[in-house]
Design a protein around this motif. Structure first.
Motif: not given
Length: 269
Positions: A196-204
């Protein structure tokens, strides 16, 4: 207004239900209500189809309605287990009984909230679709289900060694949050949370939380509980200090799978 940020089991802790396996799904025909906006017809049909597959006990087919993230994290056996648990509380789903509460689309993803009729109790169905119209999350709730899920038991028997181990996992996640490092943040997270929190989503997410709460500074553990409905699940609750907020309620949920406890969700409020 106080807001709540939660990562993890919000959309993937599936509570699936329906009638007993073997119930027919071909009759009656799926019929969106006449008052339902045309824009929501596809969501109605997909939600109704999923419920009917579950009612028929076709768990593998139900899983095929979902996107690769869910298919890689769940199994037909898991769907069956959840389906049977919830059916025991709500009873059978009444076909074509969905009524729309809300529909929200953002960047190709669409979230529906439906009300559905069941033989024992009214249910609320939240379902998410990705840009390819595949199910990316599905939750059914009712007052009775919420009471069951929130029922907690004492975790006094939790050993000092395991308690320290889980606290170390918390340290690593918060260090990753402060340093904006996905690898550290997700090191001890379960598979679902990592996906769910792949790197792009994690950064957001990290950027949004930094703006609201700031950097993590310290915490005090005030409660450790075990969920009665999930005996391999522990909930750690803290009062935490962040640079922009000196008193934040922070919660971690740990779930055991394949002999190891992993972080299944993290919540700030």
């Amino acid at each position: 207004m106080r807001t709540k940020h939660s990562v993890g089991l919000v959309f993937l802790g599936l509570w699936l239900l329906g009638a007993s396996p073997g119930s027919p799904t071909s009759r009656p025909t799926i019929r969106p209500p006449q008052t339902l906006p045309t824009l929501a017809h596809q969501g109605f049909r997909q939600t109704e189809t999923l419920l009917r597959l579950l009612m028929q006990g076709k768990y593998a087919a139900a899983l095929q309605q979902m996107n690769p993230t869910i298919r890689s994290a769940l199994s037909p056996q898991h769907l069956k287990k959840q389906h049977q648990r919830v059916f025991a509380t709500l009873g059978a789903y009444r076909l074509n009984s969905l009524t729309l509460h809300s529909r929200v689309s953002l960047r190709g993803n669409t979230r529906y909230i439906w009300y559905g009729q069941f033989t024992k109790e009214k249910g609320t169905i939240l379902i998410l679709f990705d840009a390819q119209h595949r199910i990316s999350g599905f939750v059914i709730q009712s007052p009775s289900l919420l009471r069951q899920q929130q029922r907690e038991a004492s975790a006094d028997a939790l050993g000092a060694r395991l308690r320290a181990q889980l606290q170390t996992q918390v340290n690593t996640l918060l260090q990753g949050y402060n340093q904006n490092q996905w690898a550290a943040f997700c090191k001890h997270c379960n598979k679902v949370m990592k996906q769910l929190l792949a790197p792009p989503k994690f950064k957001t997410l990290q950027s949004q939380l930094m703006k609201r709460y700031g950097r993590y500074l310290s915490r005090r553990l005030f409660s450790v509980k075990r969920l009665s409905a999930m005996k391999q699940t522990f909930v750690f609750r803290y009062v935490a200090r962040f640079s922009r907020n000196a008193k934040v309620r922070m919660q971690f949920v740990f779930r055991r799978k394949e002999g190891q406890y992993r972080i299944a969700s993290w919540q700030l409020r």
